[in-house]
Enzyme design. Structure first.
Site, short mmCIF file in Angstrom:
data_model
loop_
_atom_site.label_atom_id
_atom_site.label_comp_id
_atom_site.label_asym_id
_atom_site.label_seq_id
_atom_site.Cartn_x
_atom_site.Cartn_y
_atom_site.Cartn_z
N CYS A 110 -5.68 45.62 -56.99
CA CYS A 110 -5.33 45.29 -55.71
C CYS A 110 -4.68 46.32 -55.07
O CYS A 110 -3.43 46.77 -55.32
CB CYS A 110 -4.59 44.01 -55.70
SG CYS A 110 -3.84 43.49 -53.82
N CYS A 127 -1.24 45.68 -53.66
CA CYS A 127 -0.37 45.34 -54.60
C CYS A 127 0.10 46.67 -55.32
O CYS A 127 1.62 46.93 -55.54
CB CYS A 127 -0.96 44.54 -55.67
SG CYS A 127 -1.81 42.88 -55.25
#
Length: 147
Positions: free
Chosen positions: A64, A67
């Site tokens: 991600c 993230c």
């Protein structure tokens, strides 16, 4: 011709972003930044009860982009670090590995990153998703503690 240019530009941006955050190690914390508890979920829950603190739970995925950006830019800074280390039990789990799979299922995580604030009984008191910079994360923490 324009469509080829747009597609090529899009691919270049994706490749740039992939390399920009490729070296993020979710298992390591930066000194001065948010220090994430290295034990398991039950230990974090016990610590939260003992210290009468709320748990800040970051549920991420290793692939991600937002993230990785939060780990590299938001969690590593002293602004978020000093506030969160003082006020919360911080813990992070990869939703696709180990205990993180169970945690993601339990708390119905559907997007990454998912940021949850959980009381010592395991109840979610606030949740949000997506990237937050340090200022936004600190303000979020302050609003949770005022509840």
């Amino acid at each position: 011709m324009k469509s080829i240019l747009y597609v090529s530009s899009g691919i270049a941006i994706v490749i740039f972003m992939a390399f920009r955050f490729a070296g993020v190690d979710f298992s390591k914390d930066i000194e001065g930044g948010i220090q994430f508890h290295k034990g398991n979920w039950q230990e974090a829950m016990a610590l939260a009860k003992k210290e009468n603190k709320i748990i800040f739970l970051d549920v991420y995925a290793s692939w991600c982009g937002p993230c990785k950006k939060m780990k590299k830019n938001t969690f590593s800074g002293s602004k978020a670090g000093s506030y969160y280390n003082s006020n919360f039990i911080n813990i992070a789990f990869d939703a696709e590995r180990g205990e993180g799979i169970e945690i993601a299922e339990k708390y119905k995580v559907r997007a990454f990153p998912s940021l949850l604030f959980i009381n010592g009984n395991g109840d979610v008191i606030f949740r949000t998703e997506g990237y937050h910079n340090a200022d936004e994360l600190v303000e979020l923490g302050k609003s949770v503690l005022k509840q």
